[in-house]
Scaffold this motif. Structure first.
Motif, mmCIF file in Angstrom:
data_model
loop_
_atom_site.group_PDB
_atom_site.id
_atom_site.type_symbol
_atom_site.label_atom_id
_atom_site.label_comp_id
_atom_site.label_asym_id
_atom_site.label_seq_id
_atom_site.Cartn_x
_atom_site.Cartn_y
_atom_site.Cartn_z
ATOM 1 N N UNK A 1 0.844 -1.205 0.000
ATOM 2 C CA UNK A 1 0.000 0.000 0.000
ATOM 3 C C UNK A 1 0.882 1.260 0.000
ATOM 4 N N UNK A 2 1.907 1.251 0.836
ATOM 5 C CA UNK A 2 2.836 2.385 0.879
ATOM 6 C C UNK A 2 3.558 2.529 -0.455
ATOM 7 N N UNK A 3 3.976 1.415 -1.026
ATOM 8 C CA UNK A 3 4.707 1.473 -2.287
ATOM 9 C C UNK A 3 3.808 1.901 -3.450
ATOM 10 N N UNK A 4 2.539 1.500 -3.420
ATOM 11 C CA UNK A 4 1.625 1.898 -4.499
ATOM 12 C C UNK A 4 1.381 3.407 -4.463
ATOM 13 N N UNK A 5 1.182 3.948 -3.270
ATOM 14 C CA UNK A 5 1.033 5.392 -3.155
ATOM 15 C C UNK A 5 2.318 6.115 -3.545
ATOM 16 N N UNK A 6 3.456 5.519 -3.191
ATOM 17 C CA UNK A 6 4.741 6.102 -3.580
ATOM 18 C C UNK A 6 4.883 6.116 -5.098
ATOM 19 N N UNK A 7 4.512 5.015 -5.746
ATOM 20 C CA UNK A 7 4.582 4.945 -7.198
ATOM 21 C C UNK A 7 3.705 5.995 -7.855
ATOM 22 N N UNK A 8 2.486 6.181 -7.330
ATOM 23 C CA UNK A 8 1.601 7.214 -7.877
ATOM 24 C C UNK A 8 2.241 8.590 -7.798
ATOM 25 N N UNK A 9 2.815 8.893 -6.630
ATOM 26 C CA UNK A 9 3.448 10.205 -6.452
ATOM 27 C C UNK A 9 4.630 10.387 -7.399
ATOM 28 N N UNK A 10 5.456 9.357 -7.494
ATOM 29 C CA UNK A 10 6.642 9.450 -8.342
ATOM 30 C C UNK A 10 6.284 9.641 -9.807
ATOM 31 N N UNK A 11 5.369 8.820 -10.295
ATOM 32 C CA UNK A 11 5.058 8.867 -11.724
ATOM 33 C C UNK A 11 4.185 10.062 -12.091
ATOM 34 N N UNK A 12 3.358 10.534 -11.162
ATOM 35 C CA UNK A 12 2.621 11.761 -11.445
ATOM 36 C C UNK A 12 3.573 12.951 -11.513
ATOM 37 N N UNK A 13 4.551 12.958 -10.613
ATOM 38 C CA UNK A 13 5.556 14.025 -10.653
ATOM 39 C C UNK A 13 6.360 13.953 -11.944
ATOM 40 N N UNK A 14 6.746 12.729 -12.318
ATOM 41 C CA UNK A 14 7.513 12.547 -13.552
ATOM 42 C C UNK A 14 6.708 12.970 -14.775
ATOM 43 N N UNK A 15 5.418 12.624 -14.795
ATOM 44 C CA UNK A 15 4.592 12.984 -15.947
ATOM 45 C C UNK A 15 4.451 14.495 -16.066
ATOM 46 N N UNK A 16 4.393 15.188 -14.929
ATOM 47 C CA UNK A 16 4.318 16.641 -14.952
ATOM 48 C C UNK A 16 5.600 17.237 -15.532
ATOM 49 N N UNK A 17 6.747 16.666 -15.110
ATOM 50 C CA UNK A 17 8.026 17.140 -15.638
ATOM 51 C C UNK A 17 8.113 16.898 -17.143
ATOM 52 N N UNK A 18 7.692 15.708 -17.577
ATOM 53 C CA UNK A 18 7.732 15.380 -19.010
ATOM 54 C C UNK A 18 6.804 16.295 -19.795
ATOM 55 N N UNK A 19 5.634 16.579 -19.227
ATOM 56 C CA UNK A 19 4.671 17.433 -19.926
ATOM 57 C C UNK A 19 5.232 18.841 -20.117
ATOM 58 N N UNK A 20 5.847 19.376 -19.056
ATOM 59 C CA UNK A 20 6.452 20.702 -19.164
ATOM 60 C C UNK A 20 7.574 20.687 -20.194
ATOM 61 N N UNK A 21 8.393 19.660 -20.138
ATOM 62 C CA UNK A 21 9.503 19.535 -21.085
ATOM 63 C C UNK A 21 8.984 19.434 -22.524
#
Length: 504
Positions: free
Chosen positions: A175-195
């Motif tokens: 459960x902790x890792x799934x929430x961590x994955x969501x945070x990581x990949x949402x942050x990454x997608x935001x960075x990619x979108x800006x880029x």
């Protein structure tokens, strides 16, 4: 929906305030056993409220995951088909091999929004509806198991772990890792979108591959992020379960000590910490630890708190391997915060003495004990009660550095056992002579990303620290783990400390 959310928040805040007020009243008027129960109830409540917030996040992101992923597959097929049709503009649609029945079916159903269900034929609709219902029921079951994890501390503690406790705590770890994955990949997608929108658009004139456009567009983010988060959760949880199932390694550390007597050069101290006998650690793991320690043939064995997560009578059978621990100058114990959470510290003191431990209850001993106190050739080994004793007001227990060091001569080196790094900070900043403090408590974070909190909340995190002139603090990463049978980004350790003289 917004009103409902506000009401839920206000209800949660009201409950927390009520518990805190009740705690203040209880601390002043009730026994330490009752106070321990109240502290545990408060912990469970806060933990459940926090988990509810994250469960809501997971439910919002994954409740329609099969539908989202099916629609994403259709959209990728549609984009691929469109690209091929453009490349074959001279050919008729019927000659396009990509125009399969499934592709055409997908294209006919791409006009619904991302959160709507498809309109399928009766057989397809029934099949996909069943899959969707099974998925939602499975998600509800999974989240329920996560929320039940801590309750195994109350009802399922025995000599060895119960399978249900292992299951629920494993779910909690994932459960902790799934929430961590969501945070990581949402942050990454935001960075990619800006880029993509700014940098790539300038450098390439807005030319993007169709696959990249699918992966970062608003409609597709939820599907791609969900899939990547699930993959991350599975991989991280599998690694964590495997790492925690392995024996703890022996961490060898040399600590220089001023005025170390010649006869004690090379004195070896094996430190155990944070074993957490309870719902997921039991007799078999403790026996494994004892076997490893005895092979090291230490001069001194110290156990720096958080041995248990339950009452003495319940875990008596699990502690029996401690009888077999052997060392030249004895074995010593100080309390951690989890001993006080049990509300059963006095019984634990009796049990530990029965298996050969000396309990350092704001007290000290000389090592070697056979020498006269007026002779050289000794060190003072002291131990304090954990800081939690002050909060819970457990009888006469408290963190009392002055009492612990009362009979330690300033001419002798002092080794202090204090469970929390915060207590270690108080000790090395004090006016008393303290050469070495041995602590635990942090587990080295135990799991990514919890290690960030462990690092920020403690003055010492893990490993050996030099503080001022000739003072050292060693913080164990823990011999086992708390509750969740996982280790991600950190390791378990049995610490073998060798005392050596300073250079001056």
């Amino acid at each position: 929906m917004a009103l409902l959310s506000v009401r839920n928040v206000l209800t949660g805040v009201s409950i927390v305030i009520a518990v805190l007020v009740a705690q203040i009243i209880v601390v002043k008027s009730c026994s330490h056993q009752t106070r321990a129960v109240v502290f545990r109830a408060q912990y469970i409540l806060l933990m459940q409220l926090g988990m509810l917030a994250f469960s809501f996040i997971l439910w919002r992101n994954f409740r329609d995951f099969p539908v989202h992923f099916s629609k994403f597959s259709c959209e990728v097929q549609s984009q691929s088909l469109t690209t091929r049709q453009k490349q074959r503009s001279s050919a008729s649609p019927g000659d396009d091999p990509g125009a399969s029945t499934e592709s055409l079916f997908c294209r006919r159903n791409l006009h619904t929004s991302s959160d709507e269900h498809y309109t399928f034929s009766s057989s397809q609709n029934g099949s996909r509806s069943n899959v969707h219902n099974i998925w939602r029921l499975s998600l509800i079951l999974y989240l329920s198991l996560c929320h039940l994890s801590y309750f195994s501390n109350l009802f399922l503690i025995d000599k060895n772990p119960h399978w249900f406790g292992m299951l629920t705590y494993s779910c909690f770890g994932s459960f902790i890792q799934l929430n961590t994955g969501l945070l990581l990949f949402k942050t990454l997608s935001l960075i990619v979108k800006v880029w993509q929108n700014y940098v790539l658009k300038i450098s390439s004139g807005g030319s993007h591959s169709s696959l990249l456009s699918v992966s970062v567009s608003g409609i597709h983010q939820k599907r791609i992020i969900g899939l990547l988060s699930l993959i991350y959760m599975i991989l991280a949880s599998t690694l964590g379960l495997y790492t925690a199932s392995q024996p703890p390694g022996v961490e060898s550390v040399k600590i220089p000590v001023k005025d170390l007597p010649n006869n004690l050069y090379g004195l070896s101290i094996v430190q155990l910490s944070d074993i957490h006998l309870g719902p997921t650690v039991g007799l078999s793991k403790l026996q494994m630890i004892v076997d490893i320690v005895n092979k090291e043939r230490p001069d001194v064995i110290v156990l720096t708190g958080d041995l248990v997560d339950g009452k003495a009578e319940t875990l008596r059978g699990a502690t029996q391997p401690l009888k077999s621990l052997t060392s030249k100058y004895g074995k010593y114990f100080v309390t951690g915060n989890h001993e006080y959470y049990t509300g059963d510290v006095d019984n634990w003191f009796s049990l530990l003495r029965s298996v050969g431990f000396t309990v350092l209850h704001n007290s000290n001993v000389r090592i070697p004990a056979e020498l006269s106190e007026n002779e050289d050739g000794q060190i003072c080994l002291a131990g304090t009660d954990d800081l939690q004793a002050d909060k819970i007001q457990y009888g006469e227990h408290r963190f009392d550095l002055a009492q612990a060091l009362l009979s330690c001569s300033t001419a002798l080196p002092v080794i202090l056992l204090a469970h929390q790094p915060k207590a270690a900070r108080l000790a090395v900043d004090s006016k008393y002579r303290v050469d070495v403090v041995l602590s635990g408590h942090t587990h080295g974070g135990q799991l990514f990303p919890m290690m960030a909190g462990a690092y920020l909340l403690n003055p010492f995190y893990a490993g050996l620290y030099s503080v001022g002139d000739n003072r050292h603090v060693y913080v164990s990463r823990g011999t086992q783990y708390w509750g969740i049978p996982m280790r991600i980004g950190t390791r378990m350790e049995i610490t073998k400390i060798t005392l050596v003289p300073t250079d001056d």
